[in-house]
Every structure is written in structure tokens, then in C-alpha cells.
Write an enzyme that holds these catalytic residues in place. Structure first.
Site, mmCIF file in Angstrom:
data_model
loop_
_atom_site.group_PDB
_atom_site.id
_atom_site.type_symbol
_atom_site.label_atom_id
_atom_site.label_comp_id
_atom_site.label_asym_id
_atom_site.label_seq_id
_atom_site.Cartn_x
_atom_site.Cartn_y
_atom_site.Cartn_z
ATOM 1 N N SER A 64 -11.876 -14.786 -6.925
ATOM 2 C CA SER A 64 -12.509 -15.811 -8.072
ATOM 3 C C SER A 64 -11.525 -16.765 -8.372
ATOM 4 C CB SER A 64 -12.807 -14.996 -9.131
ATOM 5 O OG SER A 64 -11.785 -14.458 -9.793
ATOM 6 N N VAL B 281 -3.021 -6.654 -15.063
ATOM 7 C CA VAL B 281 -2.774 -6.480 -16.323
ATOM 8 C C VAL B 281 -3.358 -5.381 -17.011
ATOM 9 C CG1 VAL B 281 -5.147 -7.759 -17.137
ATOM 10 C CG2 VAL B 281 -2.874 -7.862 -18.544
ATOM 11 N N GLY C 262 0.811 -1.164 -0.042
ATOM 12 C CA GLY C 262 -0.097 -0.017 0.058
ATOM 13 C C GLY C 262 0.991 1.294 -0.002
ATOM 14 N N SER D 56 -1.446 -11.395 -5.594
ATOM 15 C CA SER D 56 -0.956 -12.208 -6.732
ATOM 16 C C SER D 56 -0.583 -13.528 -6.737
ATOM 17 C CB SER D 56 0.355 -11.521 -7.157
ATOM 18 O OG SER D 56 1.195 -11.856 -8.244
ATOM 19 N N TYR E 1 -1.922 -18.722 -3.916
ATOM 20 C CA TYR E 1 -2.626 -17.853 -3.411
ATOM 21 C C TYR E 1 -4.199 -18.111 -3.387
ATOM 22 C CZ TYR E 1 -5.270 -13.317 -3.911
ATOM 23 O OH TYR E 1 -5.909 -12.234 -3.423
ATOM 24 N N ASP F 152 -1.911 -19.624 -13.498
ATOM 25 C CA ASP F 152 -3.023 -18.919 -14.450
ATOM 26 C C ASP F 152 -4.197 -19.406 -14.598
ATOM 27 O OD1 ASP F 152 -1.313 -16.597 -13.987
ATOM 28 O OD2 ASP F 152 -1.445 -16.091 -16.032
#
Length: 313
Positions: A118, A185, A37, A78, A141, A273
Site C-alpha cells: 500500500s 509497529v 525468516g 521495510s 521500497y 514514512d
């Protein structure tokens, strides 16, 4: 006016949410260790910021005192980062969530709204994604974020702490960090185009995403926090727009907005991914009136305008 706590308060989504909470008249206490942050994100926002790492159980517990609602956005985000360095990711995302829940329970907090992911759905077949699907996370993650969901549900069932899990789908917008190898992205594409560079798409670019402008995520948090317990407590909700856009399409829209010429470069698919994402947002609509108000192209226009201003171009 309520006293609320926002973890990850100086981060991308946390700073947007904090501004909205202050505008609604709430008293906001924020936690951040500033590993990702930035204090600049909170300029002119009257937030009581505590520099605290979620790994410090005692300080986290102290920060929960007198709080009615917690928005738990603090994380080490990430998928690629978690693949490369799983331990710090685990400590921030899972141990930190446990510490927060214990602090909330001890302090008598009423509700915790949790930033889920998600990516928990993985690459299983079947679109759009519905909350009743069995999770199939791939990388560390999403495993950590899913475990956080299960902890949230456990604390509702066992201790009566109202918890709501919001599964974000590819949130983007102003103040997203653009210059990290782990950046989103869109932020990365915009920065590279502004610098006259050729962005890289990992894979063939036909992978789709349910890109969701940050104002929609803020709306979801505010409504989930205010909804009746019987509608939301112990439940998981998709937060998205219910639309799929490929990375190739996204590249072309950003290039048009920035008058950038030339095709992207293409690189190998990154480990961990997810190939595609598309959400069914019916459950959130029905439970607390979630309605995404900023669409894909309008969100991109706002985001590009903000980065242009920051770059002085």
C-alpha cells in the site's frame, strides 16, 4: 491437491499462508534464504523447504518446475531499511521478482500471486485509497514493490502468465519479528511493553493505519489463487479492513491489554514514512469474495496473547 510454491516461506506472512495451504491439502514447496525468516515459524508444517536466494536465477527457475501456483512473498521488507540501504533492498525486491517471473514463465506456471504494498500510494490526498489512483511512492521500497506490480502485469499481457497483485495494508499478527529496528509497529510496541520499556512513536501519533490481521491476508491469497482468471489476472487489489486507527489509539489498546502504564515517547518523523493509509476493499470483495473476518481489536488480542506466551508472561 495442487503443487504450490511460496517464496519467503519462513517469514511472517509466508509461514501463516503455508500452514493454511497444507491444511487445504496442497503440496507446498518453499523458498527462503533465512535473512529475515525463521525455521521456528515452520515447526510441524510439512513444507519442502529449499534454501535459495531469489538473486540466484538458476535455483529459482529450478524451484518453479512442476508448480501450478506461486505465492511470491519473498522480499527484504521495510521502508526505513530501503532508505538506509537501497541496493540490497533493490536486489531482493526487484531483481528477485524478475528472476521468479522468468522461472515461472519457463516452467509453465499457471498463476503468480504477488505481495504488493500500500506504500505505493504515497502521501497523495484522497481517502480511502482506490486501486485506480495514480501511485506516488516515496521511498525505495515502495518504488521496488510498484515496479514488481508492473512486471507482474507485463507478464500477463505479454506471456499470458496469470498474475494477481495484492496491496497489503499494515499486516500484523503472531510471528512478526518484534526486535528489529525495522519491525512492524505493533510487534515492537508489544515486545517493549512486555519488557517494561517505553515505546517510541515517530511523529505525533495521529498518523493513521489500516491495520490488517494476518489471517485476513492469508484469506486474500487463497481466494485470489482460486478465482477465475477473468476476475483477477493482471489486476491489483487492496487487502485491508477498510478502517483507520491512529498510532496513539493503537498504543492505548495494546497498553490496556498488557496492563502497561505510562505514555509513549515521541520521536521525529522517519524519512519515507507515509502519513496515513485507509483502503477501499470493494474491488477485492467483488472479484474474489475477500471479506476480512478478524477485526482490529480481536487481532490485537490474539497477537498480544501469542507474544505473552512466547515471553512466558
Amino acid at each position: 491437491m495442487a503443487k504450490v510454491l511460496v517464496t519467503g516461506v519462513a517469514g511472517f506472512i509466508g509461514s501463516h499462508l503455508s500452514r493454511a495451504l497444507v491444511e487445504q491439502g496442497h503440496e507446498v514447496r518453499g523458498l527462503d534464504n533465512f535473512s529475515t525468516g525463521s525455521r521456528k515459524n515452520l515447526l510441524a508444517v510439512p513444507v519442502d523447504v529449499h534454501v535459495v536466494d531469489l538473486a540466484d536465477a538458476e535455483l529459482v527457475s529450478n524451484a518453479c518446475e512442476g508448480i501450478e501456483t506461486i505465492f511470491h512473498l519473498g522480499a527484504l521488507p521495510s521502508v526505513p531499511r530501503s532508505v538506509k540501504e537501497p541496493r540490497p533492498s533493490h536486489e531482493a525486491n526487484l531483481d528477485g521478482t524478475f528472476n521468479l517471473l522468468e522461472g515461472a514463465r519457463a516452467a509453465g506456471v499457471k498463476r503468480v500471486v504477488y505481495a504488493a504494498s500500500s506504500s505505493a500510494y504515497g502521501n497523495q490526498p484522497g481517502f480511502p485509497r482506490v486501486e485506480t489512483m495514480k501511485p506516488e511512492p516515496i521511498a525505495p521500497y515502495p518504488v521496488q514493490k510498484l515496479a514488481g506490480e508492473l512486471y507482474m502485469q507485463s507478464y500477463w499481457r505479454v506471456y499470458g502468465l496469470e498474475t494477481v497483485c495484492l496491496r497489503y495494508f499494515n499486516i500484523f499478527g503472531p510471528r512478526q519479528v518484534p526486535d528489529s529496528p525495522y519491525s512492524g509497529v505493533m510487534a515492537r510496541f508489544i515486545l517493549q511493553m512486555l519488557q517494561g520499556q517505553q515505546p517510541t512513536i515517530f511523529g505525533d501519533g495521529e498518523q493513521g493505519r489500516d491495520f490488517t490481521y494476518v489471517a485476513n491476508a492469508v484469506q486474500a491469497n487463497l481466494k485470489a489463487a482460486a478465482a477465475p482468471a477473468e476476475a483477477v489476472a493482471g489486476k491489483v487489489f487492496n487487502i485491508a479492513c477498510g478502517e483507520r486507527h491512529t498510532l496513539n489509539e493503537t498504543y492505548q489498546v495494546i497498553a490496556r491489554l498488557l496492563d502497561h502504564e505510562g505514555p509513549p515517547a515521541y520521536g521525529p518523523v522517519r524519512a519515507g514514512d507515509v502519513k496515513d493509509s485507509l483502503a477501499d476493499i470493494t474491488a477485492a470483495r467483488d472479484a474474489f469474495g475477500y471479506n476480512p473476518e478478524v477485526g482490529f481489536e480481536e487481532g490485537l488480542r490474539r497477537t498480544v496473547a501469542w507474544y505473552r506466551e512466547q515471553a512466558g508472561k
